[in-house]
Scaffold this active site. Structure first.
Site, mmCIF file in Angstrom:
data_model
loop_
_atom_site.group_PDB
_atom_site.id
_atom_site.type_symbol
_atom_site.label_atom_id
_atom_site.label_comp_id
_atom_site.label_asym_id
_atom_site.label_seq_id
_atom_site.Cartn_x
_atom_site.Cartn_y
_atom_site.Cartn_z
ATOM 1 N N ARG A 1 -3.862 -6.326 -14.829
ATOM 2 C CA ARG A 1 -3.350 -7.095 -13.685
ATOM 3 C C ARG A 1 -2.470 -6.300 -12.714
ATOM 4 O O ARG A 1 -1.880 -6.897 -11.814
ATOM 5 C CB ARG A 1 -2.591 -8.349 -14.145
ATOM 6 C CG ARG A 1 -3.473 -9.382 -14.816
ATOM 7 C CD ARG A 1 -2.878 -10.758 -14.768
ATOM 8 N NE ARG A 1 -1.614 -10.849 -15.492
ATOM 9 C CZ ARG A 1 -0.911 -11.969 -15.607
ATOM 10 N NH1 ARG A 1 -1.333 -13.086 -15.050
ATOM 11 N NH2 ARG A 1 0.213 -11.988 -16.295
ATOM 12 N N ASP A 2 -2.382 -4.995 -12.860
ATOM 13 C CA ASP A 2 -1.665 -4.214 -11.852
ATOM 14 C C ASP A 2 -2.296 -2.821 -11.714
ATOM 15 O O ASP A 2 -1.593 -1.809 -11.681
ATOM 16 C CB ASP A 2 -0.183 -4.093 -12.198
ATOM 17 C CG ASP A 2 0.670 -3.649 -11.003
ATOM 18 O OD1 ASP A 2 0.193 -3.799 -9.855
ATOM 19 O OD2 ASP A 2 1.793 -3.158 -11.208
ATOM 20 N N LEU A 3 -3.624 -2.804 -11.626
ATOM 21 C CA LEU A 3 -4.326 -1.534 -11.452
ATOM 22 C C LEU A 3 -4.103 -1.015 -10.032
ATOM 23 O O LEU A 3 -4.318 -1.742 -9.052
ATOM 24 C CB LEU A 3 -5.826 -1.709 -11.703
ATOM 25 C CG LEU A 3 -6.250 -2.035 -13.132
ATOM 26 C CD1 LEU A 3 -7.766 -2.220 -13.188
ATOM 27 C CD2 LEU A 3 -5.807 -0.966 -14.105
ATOM 28 N N ASN B 1 -0.361 3.751 -10.894
ATOM 29 C CA ASN B 1 -0.302 3.515 -12.342
ATOM 30 C C ASN B 1 -1.361 4.315 -13.104
ATOM 31 O O ASN B 1 -1.563 4.096 -14.294
ATOM 32 C CB ASN B 1 -0.464 2.020 -12.645
ATOM 33 C CG ASN B 1 0.770 1.228 -12.254
ATOM 34 O OD1 ASN B 1 1.868 1.785 -12.143
ATOM 35 N ND2 ASN B 1 0.614 -0.064 -12.036
ATOM 36 N N THR C 1 -0.137 -5.949 -7.165
ATOM 37 C CA THR C 1 0.364 -5.263 -5.985
ATOM 38 C C THR C 1 -0.518 -5.638 -4.810
ATOM 39 O O THR C 1 -1.755 -5.612 -4.913
ATOM 40 C CB THR C 1 0.354 -3.742 -6.208
ATOM 41 O OG1 THR C 1 1.197 -3.418 -7.326
ATOM 42 C CG2 THR C 1 0.869 -3.005 -4.979
#
Length: 553
Positions: A203-205, A209, A244
């Site tokens: 959920r935050d690729l 990261n 993001t």
């Protein structure tokens, strides 16, 4: 704290966020000398709250109802978010072992100890200027008076250190070749397939990261927003807006859908993978927000006008840089970022896609390319440091005068000391470097640089005005006080003196409005920040920004 320092020697701060800091440290006993990254969460909690939490059963994650959340103070909400972030990292990341996912070495939850960053202060002070040391000394004196017992609740996560940065740093230097793009996309895909088998969604690729280790292999990191794939109701639907902005799928950004109907987190991860794929090969994202009402590029994709979308990008950008994108890669991207979630490829289908499966990757060549970009980054950082060091010296001198005078007034130092400081302020200073004139030049017309700067500003909701036939952009930017705005101008002026004839000289200017409220930090932040942006856009346009020797022209 003693146990912490017996295991690790802190070296420096790598990053800071709302949760706390990430520090670089060296292991002392086991695998002595090995570098690790330690993410430290500072909960700033009191003993009473610590005891109440300790009565909760085992290591269960704290589930708080919406009613309870609505009654929390802002500080409590922030602390609750930090706790959930840390718990996610521990629950999901610590239980995973995969070559392309960052490895967790050790975790510790809610340790009541002294500030673990105190041991870094001495190292930082040796690198500080005299003015910075003076400021820190005065702050430390007050802190000791106000907080005699500097202890608190900390949780920390010790991870392997990926010393080659992250993919975002690399694509800011240059778009990757198709070979390197496929190499790293496959590694990301393998990591995501492993998460799917473990029933986890990230959920935050995003490129920030995706870390790069010393061997130039990818390491997926930051599981603070991760979740169980099946969701709280077991129907694989999720209802919280996480991620993001530039990488969030449209069904998350649509709050009516997100909060009432929900979204499938695996499908939103696939959407983010599509944005990453485009960013690797093009060096920039395909859109800034997956909202057809606010982003013209995504509007085209939302209408499924894929050929028109690629024509726009190839005409305006990729053809100028010599980037050729084959149809199979375009087809893969189109299939990942569909506005209709069920139309997106599954992870298994991505693995079998002709471009992913059929492209012959040269691993050695991909890593050589990344090494070359890494060397370029280090050289640019060194060049940037040389350009800004003189500016920092003059700005720090100004800070020293202002802050010193402030402390004198507050603590009522005697008149003789006041006169000494006043005399220092009155003495003419030799300003070697002017931050508004950063000694930066380009050889060709800077039009393309300013166009890129304008696009960047618009994507980041910055107020700006650029006349296409001019060589300047006017900005209206917030000051550090968060209240006032200041006019800031970026301009390239044609050189008129002997040494800079035929060149375009970069200058920064401030308007009259609120200029008296500018602080040294504001000047440094705006000038150095825009200088770094312009250097990147100049390199991208093949019109590099360089400096002449420090002589009066």
């Amino acid at each position: 704290m003693v146990q912490f320092l017996n295991k690790y020697t802190p070296l420096r701060v790598l990053a800071e966020g709302s949760y706390g800091k990430v520090i670089l440290a060296k292991r002392i006993h086991e695998k002595e000398g090995e570098l690790v990254a330690i993410k430290i969460f500072n909960f700033k909690d009191d003993e009473k709250n610590h005891q109440s939490r300790s009565r909760r059963t085992g290591n269960q994650r704290s589930n708080i109802s919406g009613t309870e959340l609505s009654k929390m103070t802002p500080d409590s909400l922030k602390r609750h978010g930090m706790i959930r972030h840390f718990q996610n990292e521990v629950v999901f990341l610590a239980g995973i072992s995969h070559p392309y996912i960052v490895k967790v070495i050790e975790t510790a939850s809610l340790v009541h100890m002294a500030n673990p960053f105190n041991c870094l202060q001495g190292q930082q002070q040796t690198q500080q200027s005299q003015s910075q040391q003076f400021i820190e000394e005065r702050k430390n004196v007050r802190q000791i008076k106000e907080e005699p017992n500097q202890t608190g609740l900390y949780s920390y996560l010790v991870m392997e250190y990926a010393e080659r940065g992250n993919l975002f740093d690399y694509i800011c230097q240059s778009p990757l070749s198709e070979n390197a793009t496929c190499f790293y996309f496959r590694q990301l895909l393998e990591a995501m397939v492993h998460l799917k088998r473990s029933k986890i969604c990230h959920r935050d690729l995003k490129p920030e990261n995706l870390l790069i280790d010393n061997n130039y292999d990818l390491k997926l990191a930051d599981f603070g927003f991760a979740t169980h794939a099946q969701g709280i109701n077991g129907n694989f639907m999720h209802f919280t807006c996480k991620g993001t902005l530039g990488y969030m799928a449209p069904e998350i950004l649509n709050l009516q859908i997100c909060e009432n109907i929900g979204y499938n987190a695996e499908q939103t991860d696939v959407f983010a993978m599509g944005v990453i794929l485009f960013s690797l090969i093009m060096g920039r994202p395909p859109f800034w927000k997956a909202d057809p009402m606010e982003d013209k590029h995504f509007k085209i994709l939302n209408l499924q006008q894929y050929q028109y979308f690629w024509n726009v990008w190839e005409t305006q950008y990729s053809s100028q840089l010599g980037i050729v994108i084959r149809e199979e890669l375009k087809n893969l991207f189109n299939s990942l970022v569909s506005s209709v979630p069920c139309y997106r490829l599954t992870l298994n289908e991505i693995c079998n896609h002709p471009w992913v499966r059929g492209y012959k990757v040269d691993e050695e060549l991909a890593k050589k390319e990344m090494h070359h970009l890494w060397v370029q980054m280090k050289l640019r950082e060194q060049q940037q440091g040389n350009l800004s060091s003189k500016a920092k010296d003059s700005q720090q001198q100004y800070q020293q005068d202002q802050i010193r005078q402030s402390f004198v007034e507050q603590e009522q130092i005697d008149q003789n000391s006041q006169m000494t400081i006043d005399n220092q302020n009155q003495q003419p200073q030799s300003i070697v470097y002017d931050p508004l004139n950063p000694n930066g030049y380009v050889q060709s017309d800077p039009k393309n640089i300013l166009i890129e700067l304008e696009q960047y500003a618009l994507k980041n909701n910055m107020k700006c005005k650029y006349k296409k036939n001019s060589h300047k952009i006017d900005f209206l930017l917030p000051l550090s006080d968060g209240v006032n705005l200041v006019e800031f101008e970026v301009v390239f002026e044609k050189g008129k003196k002997k040494k800079d004839q035929g060149l375009y000289k970069l200058r920064f200017k401030f308007g009259d409005e609120n200029v008296e409220k500018l602080t040294a930090n504001d000047v440094e932040f705006l000038t150095s920040g825009f200088l770094q942006l312009i250097q990147g856009f100049a390199a991208m346009a093949g019109n590099n920004l360089y400096s002449l020797e420090d002589e009066i022209l």
